[in-house]
Design a protein around this motif. Structure first.
Motif, PDB file in Angstrom:
ATOM      1  N   ARG A   1       0.839  -1.199   0.000  1.00 53.99           N
ATOM      2  CA  ARG A   1       0.000   0.000   0.000  1.00 53.99           C
ATOM      3  C   ARG A   1       0.874   1.249   0.000  1.00 53.99           C
ATOM      4  NH1 ARG A   1      -1.594   4.340   0.443  1.00 53.99           N
ATOM      5  NH2 ARG A   1      -3.635   5.145   1.057  1.00 53.99           N
TER       6      ARG A   1
ATOM      7  N   ASP B   1      -5.071   2.872  -1.934  1.00 54.20           N
ATOM      8  CA  ASP B   1      -5.726   1.571  -1.904  1.00 54.20           C
ATOM      9  C   ASP B   1      -5.992   1.077  -3.324  1.00 54.20           C
ATOM     10  OD1 ASP B   1      -5.720   1.992   0.802  1.00 54.20           O
ATOM     11  OD2 ASP B   1      -7.904   2.012   1.049  1.00 54.20           O
TER      12      ASP B   1
ATOM     13  N   ARG C   1      -4.506  -2.328  -5.148  1.00 54.53           N
ATOM     14  CA  ARG C   1      -5.377  -3.389  -5.640  1.00 54.53           C
ATOM     15  C   ARG C   1      -5.226  -3.585  -7.153  1.00 54.53           C
ATOM     16  NH1 ARG C   1      -9.469  -5.427  -2.618  1.00 54.53           N
ATOM     17  NH2 ARG C   1     -10.998  -5.408  -4.315  1.00 54.53           N
TER      18      ARG C   1
ATOM     19  N   ASP D   1      -2.083  -6.040  -7.028  1.00 52.81           N
ATOM     20  CA  ASP D   1      -2.213  -7.304  -6.303  1.00 52.81           C
ATOM     21  C   ASP D   1      -3.511  -8.054  -6.579  1.00 52.81           C
ATOM     22  OD1 ASP D   1      -0.133  -7.641  -3.536  1.00 52.81           O
ATOM     23  OD2 ASP D   1       0.067  -5.984  -4.942  1.00 52.81           O
ATOM     24  N   LEU D   2      -4.472  -7.396  -7.210  1.00 56.69           N
ATOM     25  CA  LEU D   2      -5.714  -8.072  -7.570  1.00 56.69           C
ATOM     26  C   LEU D   2      -5.961  -8.021  -9.073  1.00 56.69           C
ATOM     27  CD1 LEU D   2      -8.313  -9.532  -6.732  1.00 56.69           C
ATOM     28  CD2 LEU D   2      -9.370  -7.285  -6.415  1.00 56.69           C
TER      29      LEU D   2
ATOM     30  N   LEU E   1      -6.972  -4.683   4.428  1.00 55.88           N
ATOM     31  CA  LEU E   1      -6.920  -4.474   2.980  1.00 55.88           C
ATOM     32  C   LEU E   1      -5.962  -5.451   2.310  1.00 55.88           C
ATOM     33  CD1 LEU E   1      -7.512  -2.738   0.399  1.00 55.88           C
ATOM     34  CD2 LEU E   1      -5.493  -1.385   1.052  1.00 55.88           C
ATOM     35  N   TYR E   2      -4.775  -5.597   2.860  1.00 55.71           N
ATOM     36  CA  TYR E   2      -3.759  -6.452   2.247  1.00 55.71           C
ATOM     37  C   TYR E   2      -4.228  -7.903   2.194  1.00 55.71           C
ATOM     38  CZ  TYR E   2       0.819  -8.592   1.390  1.00 55.71           C
ATOM     39  OH  TYR E   2       1.871  -9.312   0.864  1.00 55.71           O
TER      40      TYR E   2
ATOM     41  N   THR F   1      -7.297  -8.395  -0.142  1.00 50.21           N
ATOM     42  CA  THR F   1      -6.932  -8.349  -1.557  1.00 50.21           C
ATOM     43  C   THR F   1      -6.271  -9.650  -1.985  1.00 50.21           C
ATOM     44  OG1 THR F   1      -6.680  -5.950  -1.443  1.00 50.21           O
ATOM     45  CG2 THR F   1      -5.608  -7.077  -3.279  1.00 50.21           C
TER      46      THR F   1
ATOM     47  N   GLU G   1      -8.960 -12.296  -2.232  1.00 52.87           N
ATOM     48  CA  GLU G   1      -9.791 -12.122  -3.419  1.00 52.87           C
ATOM     49  C   GLU G   1      -9.071 -12.605  -4.671  1.00 52.87           C
ATOM     50  OE1 GLU G   1     -12.366  -8.238  -1.878  1.00 52.87           O
ATOM     51  OE2 GLU G   1     -10.702  -7.973  -3.291  1.00 52.87           O
TER      52      GLU G   1
END
Length: 227
Positions: A80, A86, A90, A93-94, A127-128, A131, A134
């Motif tokens: 981050r 954010d 993402r 990483d997503l 968050l980390y 993500t 997900e």
């Protein structure tokens, strides 16, 4: 399978070749086959490898010129703090992970390995970890014959050449990790990036169908076994 350069062995994609685990996968690659390193900048030439410049993993045409492949490693990731927001975090990483997974599936990849994180959980409030969870869940829907997910704890390795801002807390943790390792439960024990890379190479070299999750205990040297 024969690669496009004429040496026997599978063609394998690697995303994140300049990261902590990705560069270890590159270093340990046995050169029996072709390793296609997806990168934003040229890398030092090495036998059994070619570079494919992919400036934007989210662009529709980013993977159009890549050769068909049998397996793929995804070691994409940032923080981050390094990403700046954010949404930017993402996106790497997503979104980029999913885009790479879809492109790999379309290119014939049957075996896929992902570097995730200990505690990854799509329902997490963090968050980390959310993500990472997900990303794992999305890849699980793509239908790979084998999906290997590494969930390391703190990664040990030389970070000075990664182009990331210094993280004082992480540096302190790395200094303390080795002398205190025997006191830390195996599941939470820090693991060297080279050991994560070796475990993933081993897992894809002798694949078993389905989804395999390797936590830090399984990623320690000589202990790569499914959970």
């Amino acid at each position: 399978m024969t690669n496009t350069q004429g040496s026997a062995g599978p063609t394998v994609w690697l995303a994140g070749a300049t990261g902590l685990v990705g560069r270890e996968i590159d270093r340990l690659w046995p050169a029996t086959g072709l390793l296609v390193r997806l990168t934003r900048r040229p890398l030092p030439a090495r036998a059994g490898r070619i570079d494919a410049l992919v400036p934007d993993f989210l662009a529709a045409a980013a993977f159009a010129a890549l050769p068909q492949a049998e397996a793929a490693f995804c070691a994409l990731g940032t923080t981050r703090a390094a990403a700046g927001s954010d949404a930017a975090f993402r996106a790497v990483d997503l979104d980029a992970v999913i885009a790479f997974g879809r492109a790999a599936k379309a290119a014939g990849v049957r075996r896929f390995a992902l570097v995730s994180a200990l505690g990854a959980d799509a329902a997490s409030a963090n968050l980390y970890l959310r993500t990472k969870g997900e990303a794992e869940a999305a890849l699980a829907t793509l239908g790979f014959e084998t999906l290997v997910i590494a969930r390391p704890s703190l990664l040990l390795g030389e970070r000075s050449g990664l182009g990331q801002p210094p993280r004082a807390g992480e540096a302190l943790a790395q200094r303390l990790a080795r002398p205190l390792a025997v006191l830390i439960p195996a599941r939470w024990r820090p693991v060297a990036a080279a050991d994560v890379a070796a475990a993933l190479l081993q897992a894809l070299a002798a694949p078993a169908p389905g989804i395999r999750v390797l936590d830090s205990a399984a990623l320690q040297p000589g202990r790569a076994s499914p959970r």
